[in-house]
Design a protein around this motif. Structure first.
Motif, PDB file in Angstrom:
ATOM      1  N   ASP A  32      -2.967   6.662   9.240  1.00  0.00           N
ATOM      2  CA  ASP A  32      -3.695   7.582   9.300  1.00  0.00           C
ATOM      3  C   ASP A  32      -3.224   8.913   9.041  1.00  0.00           C
ATOM      4  O   ASP A  32      -3.951   9.622   8.710  1.00  0.00           O
ATOM      5  N   LYS A  33      -2.134   8.767   7.843  1.00  0.00           N
ATOM      6  CA  LYS A  33      -1.875  10.033   6.789  1.00  0.00           C
ATOM      7  C   LYS A  33      -2.291   9.493   5.454  1.00  0.00           C
ATOM      8  O   LYS A  33      -2.456  10.641   4.702  1.00  0.00           O
ATOM      9  N   TRP A  34      -3.601   8.616   5.347  1.00  0.00           N
ATOM     10  CA  TRP A  34      -3.854   8.542   4.144  1.00  0.00           C
ATOM     11  C   TRP A  34      -5.028   9.233   3.894  1.00  0.00           C
ATOM     12  O   TRP A  34      -6.212   8.287   3.200  1.00  0.00           O
ATOM     13  N   LEU A  35      -6.172   9.028   5.384  1.00  0.00           N
ATOM     14  CA  LEU A  35      -7.223   9.361   5.070  1.00  0.00           C
ATOM     15  C   LEU A  35      -8.258  10.181   3.926  1.00  0.00           C
ATOM     16  O   LEU A  35      -7.893  11.368   4.042  1.00  0.00           O
ATOM     17  N   ASP A  56       1.064  -1.712  -0.265  1.00  0.00           N
ATOM     18  CA  ASP A  56       0.149   0.402  -0.073  1.00  0.00           C
ATOM     19  C   ASP A  56       1.236   1.206  -0.520  1.00  0.00           C
ATOM     20  O   ASP A  56       0.378   2.266  -0.380  1.00  0.00           O
ATOM     21  N   GLN A  57       2.008   1.079   0.580  1.00  0.00           N
ATOM     22  CA  GLN A  57       3.107   2.463   0.774  1.00  0.00           C
ATOM     23  C   GLN A  57       3.513   3.199  -0.873  1.00  0.00           C
ATOM     24  O   GLN A  57       3.736   4.112  -1.712  1.00  0.00           O
ATOM     25  N   ALA A  58       3.076   1.859  -1.843  1.00  0.00           N
ATOM     26  CA  ALA A  58       3.926   2.471  -3.351  1.00  0.00           C
ATOM     27  C   ALA A  58       2.561   3.514  -3.499  1.00  0.00           C
ATOM     28  O   ALA A  58       2.824   4.225  -4.325  1.00  0.00           O
ATOM     29  N   LYS A  59       1.488   3.219  -3.407  1.00  0.00           N
ATOM     30  CA  LYS A  59       0.313   4.401  -3.413  1.00  0.00           C
ATOM     31  C   LYS A  59       0.057   5.126  -2.679  1.00  0.00           C
ATOM     32  O   LYS A  59      -0.217   6.525  -2.886  1.00  0.00           O
ATOM     33  N   HIS A  60       1.345   5.792  -1.778  1.00  0.00           N
ATOM     34  CA  HIS A  60       1.529   6.902  -1.189  1.00  0.00           C
ATOM     35  C   HIS A  60       3.142   7.142  -0.877  1.00  0.00           C
ATOM     36  O   HIS A  60       3.236   7.206   0.067  1.00  0.00           O
ATOM     37  N   PHE A  97      12.120   3.404   1.326  1.00  0.00           N
ATOM     38  CA  PHE A  97      13.137   2.036  -0.158  1.00  0.00           C
ATOM     39  C   PHE A  97      12.185   1.199  -0.452  1.00  0.00           C
ATOM     40  O   PHE A  97      11.779   1.056  -1.562  1.00  0.00           O
ATOM     41  N   ILE A  98      11.163   0.384   0.571  1.00  0.00           N
ATOM     42  CA  ILE A  98      10.382  -0.781   0.490  1.00  0.00           C
ATOM     43  C   ILE A  98       9.720  -0.228  -0.573  1.00  0.00           C
ATOM     44  O   ILE A  98       9.168  -0.778  -1.376  1.00  0.00           O
ATOM     45  N   SER A  99       8.638   1.190  -0.395  1.00  0.00           N
ATOM     46  CA  SER A  99       8.141   1.498  -1.340  1.00  0.00           C
ATOM     47  C   SER A  99       8.456   1.845  -2.888  1.00  0.00           C
ATOM     48  O   SER A  99       7.530   1.523  -3.540  1.00  0.00           O
ATOM     49  N   TRP A 100       9.543   1.922  -2.322  1.00  0.00           N
ATOM     50  CA  TRP A 100      10.218   2.664  -3.821  1.00  0.00           C
ATOM     51  C   TRP A 100      10.003   0.707  -5.218  1.00  0.00           C
ATOM     52  O   TRP A 100       9.142   0.645  -6.283  1.00  0.00           O
ATOM     53  N   VAL A 101      10.324  -0.568  -4.276  1.00  0.00           N
ATOM     54  CA  VAL A 101      10.053  -1.618  -4.881  1.00  0.00           C
ATOM     55  C   VAL A 101       8.731  -1.690  -4.585  1.00  0.00           C
ATOM     56  O   VAL A 101       8.534  -2.758  -5.791  1.00  0.00           O
ATOM     57  N   SER A 102       7.699  -1.400  -3.981  1.00  0.00           N
ATOM     58  CA  SER A 102       6.203  -1.992  -4.182  1.00  0.00           C
ATOM     59  C   SER A 102       6.146  -0.946  -5.445  1.00  0.00           C
ATOM     60  O   SER A 102       5.159  -1.511  -5.899  1.00  0.00           O
TER      61      SER A 102
END
Length: 505
Positions: A430-433, A38-42, A53-58
């Motif tokens: 909570d930051k993506w609401l 889900d971090q890849a979308k934010h 870093f892992i969000s970039w891979v996502s």
């Protein structure tokens, strides 16, 4: 040389394929994997739980279709690259075919097999530690300044993956200072490299500052809820079990620094190892935090063993050394990897087979590993939420609220309903609401431990428990799906106000 690289290719291929084969198809993704996907979308320069870093891979996985194959592929790839770095270390230590095969087999049949089945920062963290040690070794061998810059780059990327990499330098730098290689501290390129590392990690440091250093809060949460249950004796015991079948190679590596003339310039690496373990013990760290320390030492141990077992009757011991590797490798697969169904694990626990009890973060014993329990029940949960969602006419006024990131991430990953988005009031969610739409209906998912409906009844006219999660041994078993309708107040406005005041929970 060509034969060597063909052999390397075979090992890397086996590593990647093996990671897919040691997971029973009954298991789904792990709760942490859903969060990282889900971090890849934010995308941001940091998150409450991990660096970016892992969000970039996502994001790459998302572009590739977000499929199960790619989620499993990347941790397997990082494990394969760890073997590659150790292989190159052996090459630079003048090792031969035997050393390559011994180290490669040891790493294949080690705790890395367990680490590399999950899409988490741990797989790349171990690779980053190994790369840093490799750069240090190459600098000692060549004294070429480029290795200082490569080290800085590897540290920066490792830092942007997991802050645990700081402990790598916490052991290495004092060890170098205590050795004859301390002259590197008079090399101006070392400080240029440090500046390079700081520049590369500065966006994350700025993000931490702008968000009041969530890493500090995260570490406090870990200390209060998980590290408090860790005993130092357990930390030490786990280190032996991680590489139990190949521990003789690690022992050989440590001996080689004092007995083998060619390795004496690297004696400081043993001191670095000891200092890093001491730091982890002092902080009561989780045992797996130290795994990144070990791979590089397999290069030294395997080369040293190939040297001392090169002639006479000892030559035949070379082949005998593969017996414990294969025996304990088989035991590792049988006891530490999700090759059995949950029902089979229960049966093994009832028969009191070895290693059939597992201690979770709550300090209690269970018949299945916590990681495996975290890979169950998510499809059932999503199917039931989808079913409720599909029956509500005005979908623009629906708000789906979960108790934790595992529930929210799993629903977002497995849902078949277009436009459905699950939320949570913790971790990064909570930051993506999105609270811009009016809320008329809430699909509420509560864990089995959350039975307080006081707030729900104060805000809604109707509170209906529709169903529960029933998947056996799932960590979320018993979670309730509740329909809240007939709001008494403007729910979206209330949540916006509470978010602004920092009261969301």
């Amino acid at each position: 040389m060509r034969k060597t690289y063909w052999l390397l290719f075979i090992f890397l291929l086996i590593k990647i394929v093996l990671q897919f084969l040691v997971v029973n198809p009954v298991y789904e993704l792990h709760r942490d994997e859903f969060l990282h996907l889900d971090q890849a979308k934010h995308l941001a320069w940091g998150f409450h739980s991990v660096p970016p870093f892992i969000s970039w891979v996502s994001w790459i996985i998302l572009q590739l279709g977000n499929g199960f194959f790619w989620i499993r592929f990347f941790p397997a790839l990082f494990g394969a690259l760890t073997i590659l770095v150790v292989w190159k270390t052996i090459e630079n230590l003048r090792g031969g075919i035997y050393a390559y095969v011994l180290a490669g087999t040891a790493l294949l049949l080690s705790v890395l097999l367990r680490i590399n089945i999950l899409y988490q920062p741990n797989a790349f963290d171990i690779l980053a530690w190994t790369l840093i040690y490799f750069c240090v070794i190459r600098y000692v061998q060549t004294e070429r300044n480029k290795w200082l810059y490569f080290l800085a780059f590897c540290f920066a990327v490792g830092f942007l993956n997991k802050y645990n990499i700081v402990f790598c330098l916490a052991g290495l730098l004092p060890a170098i200072l205590l050795s004859k290689h301390r002259k590197v501290f008079f090399n101006k390129h070392l400080y240029f490299a440090i500046v390079l590392a700081l520049v590369l990690i500065s966006p994350n440091l700025l993000w931490q500052y702008q968000n009041d250093f969530p890493v500090v809060r995260h570490m406090k949460e870990l200390a209060d809820t998980q590290l408090v249950h860790i005993q130092r004796s357990s930390f030490v015991k786990e280190q032996f079990f991680y590489f139990i079948g190949s521990i003789f190679i690690l022992i050989a590596a440590f001996i080689s620094f004092f007995k083998y003339g060619a390795f004496k310039p690297f004696r400081f690496l043993f001191i670095a190892f000891a200092l890093t373990i001491a730091v982890f013990l002092t902080l009561k760290a989780k045992p797996y935090y130290a795994i990144g320390l070990y791979p590089i030492f397999f290069a030294f141990g395997s080369v040293y063993l190939s040297h001392i077992l090169s002639s006479g009757w000892k030559y035949y011991l070379r082949y005998a050394l593969f017996v414990p590797l294969l025996f304990f490798g088989y035991a590792l697969i049988k006891t530490s990897l999700p090759i059995f169904t949950p029902a089979q694990y229960v049966e093994r626990a009832q028969q009191k087979e070895p290693f059939s009890e597992h201690t979770w973060e709550d300090g209690k014993k269970h018949p299945i590993s916590q990681d495996f329990a975290d890979m169950l029940g998510w499809k059932e949960l999503t199917h039931k939420v989808d079913s409720v969602y599909s029956q509500i006419p005005n979908k623009k006024r629906i708000f789906i609220l979960c108790d934790n990131y595992g529930q929210a991430g799993a629903i977002n990953y497995y849902t078949q309903q277009k436009g459905l988005v699950a939320n949570a009031f913790n971790t990064d969610y909570d930051k993506w609401l999105n609270l811009d739409q009016k809320i008329e209906t809430v699909i509420r998912i509560k864990t089995i431990n959350n039975v307080d409906f006081t707030r729900d009844r104060s805000l809604f006219q109707n509170v209906d428990v529709l169903t529960r999660l029933k998947t056996p041994l799932a960590r979320e078993k018993g979670a309730q799906i509740i329909l809240l309708s007939g709001p008494k107040v403007d729910i979206a406005a209330l949540l916006r106000k509470e978010r602004a005041e920092g009261k969301l929970n």
